[in-house]
Scaffold this motif. Structure first.
Motif, PDB file in Angstrom:
ATOM      1  N   MET A 109       0.816  -1.214   0.000  1.00 54.70           N
ATOM      2  CA  MET A 109       0.000   0.000   0.000  1.00 54.70           C
ATOM      3  C   MET A 109       0.851   1.265   0.000  1.00 54.70           C
ATOM      4  SD  MET A 109      -2.962  -1.149   2.654  1.00 54.70           S
ATOM      5  CE  MET A 109      -3.779   0.443   2.497  1.00 54.70           C
ATOM      6  N   VAL A 110       2.095   1.151   0.438  1.00 55.68           N
ATOM      7  CA  VAL A 110       2.901   2.378   0.561  1.00 55.68           C
ATOM      8  C   VAL A 110       4.178   2.397  -0.273  1.00 55.68           C
ATOM      9  CG1 VAL A 110       2.042   2.826   2.899  1.00 55.68           C
ATOM     10  CG2 VAL A 110       4.143   1.521   2.616  1.00 55.68           C
ATOM     11  N   SER A 111       4.677   1.244  -0.701  1.00 52.35           N
ATOM     12  CA  SER A 111       6.008   1.246  -1.318  1.00 52.35           C
ATOM     13  C   SER A 111       6.181   0.125  -2.325  1.00 52.35           C
ATOM     14  CB  SER A 111       7.053   1.096  -0.202  1.00 52.35           C
ATOM     15  OG  SER A 111       8.365   1.097  -0.738  1.00 52.35           O
ATOM     16  N   ASP A 112       7.280   0.193  -3.077  1.00 52.37           N
ATOM     17  CA  ASP A 112       7.673  -0.894  -3.978  1.00 52.37           C
ATOM     18  C   ASP A 112       8.712  -1.794  -3.321  1.00 52.37           C
ATOM     19  OD1 ASP A 112       6.106   0.235  -5.950  1.00 52.37           O
ATOM     20  OD2 ASP A 112       7.761   1.461  -6.709  1.00 52.37           O
ATOM     21  N   HIS A 113       9.155  -1.388  -2.136  1.00 57.51           N
ATOM     22  CA  HIS A 113      10.205  -2.136  -1.454  1.00 57.51           C
ATOM     23  C   HIS A 113       9.762  -2.523  -0.065  1.00 57.51           C
ATOM     24  CE1 HIS A 113      12.271   0.360  -4.469  1.00 57.51           C
ATOM     25  NE2 HIS A 113      12.827  -0.807  -4.718  1.00 57.51           N
ATOM     26  N   ILE A 114      10.425  -3.513   0.466  1.00 55.37           N
ATOM     27  CA  ILE A 114      10.085  -3.984   1.797  1.00 55.37           C
ATOM     28  C   ILE A 114      11.387  -4.395   2.479  1.00 55.37           C
ATOM     29  CG2 ILE A 114       9.675  -6.331   0.937  1.00 55.37           C
ATOM     30  CD1 ILE A 114       7.399  -6.579   2.984  1.00 55.37           C
ATOM     31  N   ALA A 115      11.545  -3.937   3.708  1.00 55.16           N
ATOM     32  CA  ALA A 115      12.718  -4.359   4.479  1.00 55.16           C
ATOM     33  C   ALA A 115      12.289  -5.478   5.420  1.00 55.16           C
ATOM     34  CB  ALA A 115      13.267  -3.193   5.293  1.00 55.16           C
ATOM     35  N   LEU A 116      13.086  -6.550   5.449  1.00 55.87           N
ATOM     36  CA  LEU A 116      12.858  -7.652   6.385  1.00 55.87           C
ATOM     37  C   LEU A 116      14.065  -7.683   7.313  1.00 55.87           C
ATOM     38  CD1 LEU A 116      11.778 -10.467   3.880  1.00 55.87           C
ATOM     39  CD2 LEU A 116      10.298  -8.891   5.126  1.00 55.87           C
ATOM     40  N   GLY A 117      13.840  -7.761   8.599  1.00 56.11           N
ATOM     41  CA  GLY A 117      14.982  -7.746   9.502  1.00 56.11           C
ATOM     42  C   GLY A 117      14.714  -8.464  10.798  1.00 56.11           C
ATOM     43  N   VAL A 118      15.801  -8.722  11.525  1.00 57.79           N
ATOM     44  CA  VAL A 118      15.689  -9.275  12.870  1.00 57.79           C
ATOM     45  C   VAL A 118      16.498  -8.374  13.787  1.00 57.79           C
ATOM     46  CG1 VAL A 118      16.299 -11.217  14.373  1.00 57.79           C
ATOM     47  CG2 VAL A 118      15.316 -11.647  12.109  1.00 57.79           C
ATOM     48  N   ASP A 119      15.891  -8.011  14.893  1.00 60.16           N
ATOM     49  CA  ASP A 119      16.556  -7.197  15.893  1.00 60.16           C
ATOM     50  C   ASP A 119      17.000  -8.141  17.001  1.00 60.16           C
ATOM     51  OD1 ASP A 119      17.121  -5.682  18.139  1.00 60.16           O
ATOM     52  OD2 ASP A 119      15.685  -4.108  17.589  1.00 60.16           O
ATOM     53  N   ALA A 120      18.327  -8.377  17.072  1.00 63.28           N
ATOM     54  CA  ALA A 120      18.846  -9.386  18.002  1.00 63.28           C
ATOM     55  C   ALA A 120      18.699  -8.936  19.443  1.00 63.28           C
ATOM     56  CB  ALA A 120      20.307  -9.697  17.682  1.00 63.28           C
ATOM     57  N   THR A 121      18.678  -7.626  19.668  1.00 61.45           N
ATOM     58  CA  THR A 121      18.551  -7.104  21.039  1.00 61.45           C
ATOM     59  C   THR A 121      17.162  -7.413  21.609  1.00 61.45           C
ATOM     60  OG1 THR A 121      19.894  -5.278  20.217  1.00 61.45           O
ATOM     61  CG2 THR A 121      18.968  -5.056  22.451  1.00 61.45           C
ATOM     62  N   ASP A 122      16.136  -7.132  20.807  1.00 59.13           N
ATOM     63  CA  ASP A 122      14.766  -7.338  21.285  1.00 59.13           C
ATOM     64  C   ASP A 122      14.198  -8.701  20.879  1.00 59.13           C
ATOM     65  OD1 ASP A 122      14.900  -4.818  22.266  1.00 59.13           O
ATOM     66  OD2 ASP A 122      13.766  -3.875  20.642  1.00 59.13           O
ATOM     67  N   ASP A 123      15.004  -9.505  20.198  1.00 61.28           N
ATOM     68  CA  ASP A 123      14.514 -10.794  19.700  1.00 61.28           C
ATOM     69  C   ASP A 123      13.209 -10.642  18.943  1.00 61.28           C
ATOM     70  OD1 ASP A 123      16.666 -12.248  20.533  1.00 61.28           O
ATOM     71  OD2 ASP A 123      15.752 -12.906  22.406  1.00 61.28           O
ATOM     72  N   GLN A 124      13.258  -9.779  17.927  1.00 64.21           N
ATOM     73  CA  GLN A 124      12.055  -9.527  17.135  1.00 64.21           C
ATOM     74  C   GLN A 124      12.358  -9.625  15.645  1.00 64.21           C
ATOM     75  OE1 GLN A 124      10.731  -5.635  18.335  1.00 64.21           O
ATOM     76  NE2 GLN A 124       8.978  -6.518  19.439  1.00 64.21           N
ATOM     77  N   PHE A 125      11.416 -10.196  14.930  1.00 63.59           N
ATOM     78  CA  PHE A 125      11.436 -10.126  13.478  1.00 63.59           C
ATOM     79  C   PHE A 125      10.589  -8.920  13.088  1.00 63.59           C
ATOM     80  CE2 PHE A 125       8.897 -11.248   9.635  1.00 63.59           C
ATOM     81  CZ  PHE A 125       9.925 -11.166   8.707  1.00 63.59           C
ATOM     82  N   TYR A 126      11.075  -8.132  12.133  1.00 62.59           N
ATOM     83  CA  TYR A 126      10.255  -6.980  11.736  1.00 62.59           C
ATOM     84  C   TYR A 126      10.220  -6.804  10.226  1.00 62.59           C
ATOM     85  CZ  TYR A 126      14.736  -4.531  11.372  1.00 62.59           C
ATOM     86  OH  TYR A 126      16.000  -4.178  11.030  1.00 62.59           O
ATOM     87  N   VAL A 127       9.157  -6.159   9.813  1.00 60.34           N
ATOM     88  CA  VAL A 127       8.950  -5.822   8.413  1.00 60.34           C
ATOM     89  C   VAL A 127       8.730  -4.318   8.374  1.00 60.34           C
ATOM     90  CG1 VAL A 127       7.391  -6.080   6.464  1.00 60.34           C
ATOM     91  CG2 VAL A 127       7.849  -8.039   7.947  1.00 60.34           C
ATOM     92  N   GLN A 128       9.351  -3.663   7.418  1.00 65.05           N
ATOM     93  CA  GLN A 128       9.236  -2.206   7.371  1.00 65.05           C
ATOM     94  C   GLN A 128       9.104  -1.782   5.911  1.00 65.05           C
ATOM     95  OE1 GLN A 128       9.554   0.123  10.002  1.00 65.05           O
ATOM     96  NE2 GLN A 128       9.270   1.778   8.537  1.00 65.05           N
ATOM     97  N   ALA A 129       8.140  -0.915   5.648  1.00 68.00           N
ATOM     98  CA  ALA A 129       8.017  -0.345   4.297  1.00 68.00           C
ATOM     99  C   ALA A 129       7.804   1.144   4.446  1.00 68.00           C
ATOM    100  CB  ALA A 129       6.861  -0.988   3.547  1.00 68.00           C
ATOM    101  N   ALA A 130       8.600   1.913   3.760  1.00 71.69           N
ATOM    102  CA  ALA A 130       8.517   3.364   3.887  1.00 71.69           C
ATOM    103  C   ALA A 130       8.070   3.963   2.572  1.00 71.69           C
ATOM    104  CB  ALA A 130       9.874   3.925   4.287  1.00 71.69           C
ATOM    105  N   GLY A 131       6.920   4.628   2.599  1.00 74.67           N
ATOM    106  CA  GLY A 131       6.427   5.298   1.402  1.00 74.67           C
ATOM    107  C   GLY A 131       6.757   6.772   1.449  1.00 74.67           C
ATOM    108  N   ASP A 132       6.252   7.510   0.485  1.00 72.59           N
ATOM    109  CA  ASP A 132       6.532   8.930   0.441  1.00 72.59           C
ATOM    110  C   ASP A 132       5.948   9.638   1.661  1.00 72.59           C
ATOM    111  OD1 ASP A 132       7.945   8.740  -1.892  1.00 72.59           O
ATOM    112  OD2 ASP A 132       6.192   9.060  -3.168  1.00 72.59           O
ATOM    113  N   THR A 133       4.746   9.257   2.043  1.00 71.66           N
ATOM    114  CA  THR A 133       4.130   9.928   3.197  1.00 71.66           C
ATOM    115  C   THR A 133       3.788   8.933   4.311  1.00 71.66           C
ATOM    116  OG1 THR A 133       1.937   9.637   2.236  1.00 71.66           O
ATOM    117  CG2 THR A 133       3.061  11.704   1.755  1.00 71.66           C
TER     118      THR A 133
END
Lengths: 247, 247, 247
Positions: free
Chosen positions: A147-171
């Protein structure tokens, strides 16, 4: 020699995981099952599929290689109801595949395997993080990111033991965090990579919502997605190359 | 005079079998029911429909003839739920058809019957082979043939007592054989003719999957398809002219 | 300050009633619930929506005003299943709305309310006739009228105590009469006005088939449509300006 009987559902599921990336592919008719490896024309997404002989009602093969038009083969399989069986038999002389569905016989002309894009070597990467996640969570993340972007970041935060997904659009932005409680399993390790959403959307089509997917992730490294098909009698691995993170 | 009440489902089914061939038609409002004969603009496909007075909840007519826009009449019938009744009443003076569905009145302007293509004479052919087949088998054959070709051969092999369907594409072929066990009935006799798939696809739309169809076949002769509608209170006959078999 | 939790279904229903007329709107975040008034660009259709704090699972607000892209907000709400809860929280500093659906966070950039078309004053008309009608009857009337015309007349015949709908096309007409027995309630009074069908079709999309709608009508006057949403914890009023009856 190749002669096999398989449920329509199993064949469709297997073909779907390859057809999301390519229109034509080589199929190895091994003694213990079929296998397919393929890479999309841009060399960004790869698939490695194996469907064991045990996934078939009956299976006989002695190691041949055929080239098929996947779109066409999927259309044929689509004529069968889920419960129906599909019989496949290779005619070595004519290089045609005879496909029978309850009395209906379809004769499919094969493609010269040499005319099909070379099979990729899928590298054996040692990635620091591994997440086991439900298919429906991938589906949600991909649809929201779209809904917001053509790209998607997939990551793991080892400190918080979390898997995360992030997409940044223009707004607008989309963010999803899943911790160990939300995931089936998590082997923590810092990882984040950016991917083309188009590819992930295509791969997502081949992932059952109620299935589970093992995802291997690194820092600006490809992601690998593994999942079982055919009640464990088959395996699919997708590999998707990262985009360079600009900004 | 024409005044009738009919279930939405019955009216829709009857109209469907004509509208697959033509957009406008003449409807004979006979004392014992309605009848329609029509031929497509290319003179390849014909339909002969009769819907008996017994198919209606109530029926009164004295032999008139009206011309209707079928697409429009189907749209109107489509507004009714399957269980609902549709009341039809002809206003002779204004030449309009009043259509009532649960309080909703639609006034449909009729078409001058003389402006509609002439009704065909459907010839009484003495065809050597007759097959009684389930609608769903026609559906399968037509859909499979459509994957490879624009034409479809329908035939009976008197030696093997088999009905067969054959479609030959540039590279792929489709073949379906049904013997006496697969068919509801078979009166054997050598027959094979080639037909335009477009027409058969259209006719197939009007055939219920769970219905049974009597198919009369000859050697390079038209095929006739008969089936009942409205629980036996109506009959449809399609006739389709053959294509010349080249090669 | 604004922080609220609401079921996906309630939020979607509320937004739908506004988005059929406009793409962007101002939302008043009152202490006792949210309210929206909007008019379409042509000043023909207006909507007045209130959704009480009681319609929310939890609700806190102190009177702010935000501007939102409705299409975008509906897409986000559409990612939730009907049973799921949607959490909304306004970040006053960044002027962004944080929307959470089961761990998925969407950050929606708001629109400057001053850049959005001014809210209409919806006049308090004293209309002579009032009809309480089932949503499904509006649906039928609108769909039938749409088959013949771009306009629809809505009227009440005080002599016969009937509500009627009339659409006149070039050749065909549609007419629906509903008397007191067909209606939920009727306060009779002579009324007839002609309306643009496009607007009524849009408004109809926001009306539940199993809901009831109060319709106020006059002689060449606007029509007002009132209905409840969110199990009575919200109200929608549509007002539609009449077309001049030429003929």
């Amino acid at each position: 020699m190749f002669k096999a009987i398989v449920s329509a559902e199993t064949l469709k599921t297997a073909l779907d995981s390859v057809s999301v990336l390519v229109d034509e592919c080589k199929i190895h008719l091994n003694e213990d099952g079929i296998s397919i490896r393929a890479v999309d024309p841009a060399n960004v997404g790869m698939v490695d599929l194996s469907l064991d002989a045990t996934a078939f009602e009956s299976y006989e093969a002695d190691g041949g290689l055929i080239g098929v038009n996947l779109t066409r083969l999927e259309d044929i399989a689509g004529m069968a109801d889920s419960g129906q069986l599909i019989e496949l038999e290779l005619d070595e002389e004519t290089r045609k595949l005879h496909i029978q569905i309850d009395g209906l016989e379809y004769t499919l002309a094969l493609i010269d395997p040499d005319s099909i894009r070379q099979e990729p070597d899928i590298p054996d990467l040692d990635l620091p993080a591994e997440v086991v996640i439900e298919g429906k969570d991938i589906d949600r993340a991909v649809k929201a990111a779209d809904m917001v972007s053509d790209h998607i970041a997939l990551g793991v935060d080892a400190t918080d033991d979390q898997f995360y997904v992030q997409a940044a659009g223009d707004t607008d932005d989309v963010h999803l965090e899943l911790d160990e409680g939300d995931l089936i399993d998590l082997q923590s390790g810092d990882a984040e990579s950016l991917f083309s959403l188009d590819y992930l959307k295509d791969m997502n089509k081949a992932i059952a919502n109620d299935g589970e997917v093992t995802m291997e992730l690194g820092e600006e490294f490809p992601v690998k997605l593994h999942f079982e098909i055919a009640e464990g009698n088959g395996n699919v691995t997708f590999m998707l190359a990262p985009r360079i993170q600009s900004d």
